[in-house]
Design a protein around this motif. Sequence first.
Motif, PDB file in Angstrom:
ATOM      1  N   THR A   1      37.988  44.124  35.600  1.00 55.44           N
ATOM      2  CA  THR A   1      36.570  43.829  35.389  1.00 55.44           C
ATOM      3  C   THR A   1      36.191  44.115  33.940  1.00 55.44           C
TER       4      THR A   1
ATOM      5  N   ASP B   1      32.137  39.862  41.079  1.00 55.15           N
ATOM      6  CA  ASP B   1      33.367  40.461  41.598  1.00 55.15           C
ATOM      7  C   ASP B   1      33.943  39.627  42.734  1.00 55.15           C
TER       8      ASP B   1
ATOM      9  N   THR C   1      33.583  48.654  40.143  1.00 54.46           N
ATOM     10  CA  THR C   1      32.505  48.228  39.252  1.00 54.46           C
ATOM     11  C   THR C   1      31.297  49.152  39.342  1.00 54.46           C
TER      12      THR C   1
END
Length: 384
Positions: free
Chosen positions: A225, A245, A273
């Motif tokens: 990420t 995501d 995240t």
Amino acid sequence: MPKPPPIELPPYETIALVLQGGGALGSYQAGVYEGLHEAGILPNWFAGISIGAVNAAILAGNAPDKRLERLTEFWDTICRSALTPALAVEEWLAALAGDGPGRTGLSAFAAGRALLGGQEGFFAPRMPPPFLWPFGGAAGTSFYDTAPLKATLERLVDFDRINARETRLSVGAVEVETGNFAYFDNAAMTITPEHVMASGALPPGFAAVEIDGKQYWDGGLVSNTPLTEVLGHTPRRDTLAFQVDLWSARGPLPKNLLDVTEREKDIRFSSRTRMATDAATDLQCLRRALKRALDSLPEDKAADPELAALRDLACSKVYNVIHLIYRDKQYEAQHKDFEFSPVTMREHWEAGLADLRETLKHPDWLERPRGLGVVTHDVHRGEG
């Protein structure tokens, strides 16, 4: 569902679309972008890892009025099996099976077909296979040749446009020999198809990609990420980031070995995240408090050269993170990231579009944060 009216955003210096890696799940991100496009929200920074890097390059490498067309062409291309033609009966069978075991079987068939024959415009099996190739190199260290992906990128992405820096592009990869993570950013270098391919070179499926004499693998091996790159970039800027995501950090307890494989992938590639945004919130609160403290000093004290380092850390910028997370279908299993059937691709795309539209039903979420320096909104938060 009717299209929402165009949205007028508050003033943000950066509007970022941040795209996680996840193979065939990446069409969810295309659906999210379609929702942004129809709402008139145009990012000026695209950041991605792996398939997210490919989507990001297509978006950054085309004019806004061509982006959806190119995304559609890309996904329609790579979801064609190189082994067998798409059969209309597959879509009919998928509709008939619903989310039950029959659909899981159809999905497994499509994934197996991808492994055996590759996907058009994306990857093809190496012949002979790597364990029969004694000379090393790409042919001896990977199962698939990604030359088709390079040709697809060269056809669908205007790299001259990317390197004109009208829109920012950042893609992440990891250097094989050192394990160091690297971002390839058009603000600092010339981006080529190889930079994008390196970001998605997941071993042992795909070979490492050479860039400036160094070999790189998929950035998802270290961090899947790129949100920390966007939130931590200096000079800091007021930022609205749409973080998309493809893997959920949360999931049920596995019941068998196949479930274990799927859950392990979810955890490994989700990159936590929410933990990153929590850390960014804490850090930005400290920066804002530091700025207030420095601003309150008398002029003679504020000019102290020993405070220069603190002034560099002090910041009153705001960060608004809109978090969208793909929610697995009931029929999906451990092969979901290499199941490229057209019907599943369209389902992922529609899910992304629906989630973005649902998110935009909360226009207050797009407002500049007040008080805290970082806020996060997620339309699925609280659903488990």
